[in-house]
Design an enzyme around this catalytic site. Structure first.
Site, short mmCIF file in Angstrom:
data_model
loop_
_atom_site.label_atom_id
_atom_site.label_comp_id
_atom_site.label_asym_id
_atom_site.label_seq_id
_atom_site.Cartn_x
_atom_site.Cartn_y
_atom_site.Cartn_z
N ASN A 209 0.83 -1.21 0.00
CA ASN A 209 0.00 0.00 0.00
C ASN A 209 0.86 1.26 0.00
OD1 ASN A 209 0.61 -0.85 2.69
ND2 ASN A 209 -1.04 0.39 3.53
N GLU B 175 0.33 5.21 0.65
CA GLU B 175 -0.63 6.22 1.12
C GLU B 175 -0.25 7.62 0.64
OE1 GLU B 175 -0.95 5.49 5.36
OE2 GLU B 175 -2.10 3.66 4.98
N CYS C 104 -4.13 0.58 -2.44
CA CYS C 104 -3.98 -0.65 -1.66
C CYS C 104 -2.92 -1.56 -2.29
CB CYS C 104 -5.30 -1.42 -1.62
SG CYS C 104 -6.62 -0.63 -0.70
N GLU D 71 -3.03 -4.72 -3.02
CA GLU D 71 -3.53 -5.64 -4.07
C GLU D 71 -3.55 -4.95 -5.42
OE1 GLU D 71 -4.85 -4.96 -1.12
OE2 GLU D 71 -6.09 -6.59 -0.34
N CYS E 238 -10.16 -5.17 0.47
CA CYS E 238 -11.27 -4.22 0.57
C CYS E 238 -12.17 -4.36 -0.66
CB CYS E 238 -10.73 -2.80 0.69
SG CYS E 238 -10.17 -2.08 -0.87
N CYS F 154 -10.60 -3.46 -4.05
CA CYS F 154 -9.65 -4.47 -4.50
C CYS F 154 -10.35 -5.74 -4.97
CB CYS F 154 -8.63 -4.78 -3.41
SG CYS F 154 -7.51 -3.40 -3.13
N1 THU Z 1 -5.22 -1.61 2.63
C1 THU Z 1 -4.68 -2.40 1.65
O1 THU Z 1 -3.59 -2.11 1.15
N2 THU Z 1 -5.37 -3.49 1.26
C2 THU Z 1 -6.56 -3.88 1.79
O2 THU Z 1 -7.16 -4.83 1.31
C3 THU Z 1 -7.12 -3.18 2.93
C4 THU Z 1 -6.51 -1.87 3.26
C5 THU Z 1 -4.49 -0.42 3.07
C6 THU Z 1 -5.12 0.89 2.69
C7 THU Z 1 -4.51 1.82 3.71
O3 THU Z 1 -3.24 2.25 3.23
C8 THU Z 1 -4.28 0.94 4.94
O4 THU Z 1 -4.39 -0.40 4.46
C9 THU Z 1 -5.30 1.15 6.04
O5 THU Z 1 -6.58 1.08 5.55
#
Ligand code: THU
Length: 163
Positions: free
Chosen positions: A59, A61, A70, A72, A108, A111
């Site tokens: 991920n 940000e 994310c 994935e 999520c 994704c």
């Molecule tokens: N996140 C992912 O990378 N993948 C997921 O399936 C769930 C959430 C990340 C997004 C954000 O950077 C952090 O996790 C907290 O939500």
């Protein structure tokens, strides 16, 4: 009333076939690639390709929060599937300094949509290995199961498969 059911399996990582343990380990290693200064929740995702290659993402940000990507979708964005190069499986896991427990992390909603699009693109199932940092794994053998009643190319008359 109709009821939606789907199969999934619980494992411990060390019960998985060696290839899948390697995939889960790659996802754990990929958490080090995360840029997560806001959530402090580092997610790693790794895919196993049909030729045995493992690719990883994490991920990323952003101070403007919705811009974050994310893990994935970060890994899937670098893959061009074809008849002899397909995604067989994706493993996802996390590390966090906060006491978040040991439960496997699930992709999520956004994704799930992206994984399913990749599955439709390559016309073969993608297994999803949802992993926790302590070794718990939930495995779902088809991305379709995680997104029932999905919206997709079938709903868009303008869709033409890209070759
Ligand atoms: N996140 C992912 O990378 N993948 C997921 O399936 C769930 C959430 C990340 C997004 C954000 O950077 C952090 O996790 C907290 O939500």
């Amino acid at each position: 009333m109709d009821v939606y059911n789907f199969p999934y399996q619980h494992y411990l990582k060390n019960e998985l076939p060696e290839e899948m343990q390697k995939l889960a380990d790659a996802a754990t290693a990929a958490t080090e690639l995360a840029y997560a200064p806001y959530s402090k929740f580092k997610v790693g995702a790794s895919v196993l390709m049909s030729d045995g290659t493992i690719l990883s993402g994490a991920n990323q940000e952003n101070a403007s929060y919705p811009i974050g990507v994310c893990a994935e979708r970060a890994v899937l964005a670098g893959i061009h599937v074809s008849e002899d190069y397909k995604v067989k499986a994706i493993a996802v896991t996390f590390t966090s300094d906060a006491p978040v427990g040991d439960n496997p992390i699930a992709p999520c909603g956004m994704c799930r949509q992206s994984i399913l699009e990749m599955q439709h693109r390559q016309d073969s199932p993608i297994a999803i290995y949802m992993c926790g940092p302590g070794g718990k794994v939930i495995m779902i053998e088809d991305a379709e199961f995680l997104l029932p009643f999905s919206f997709g190319s079938k709903d868009l008359p303008s869709f033409k498969p890209q070759v």
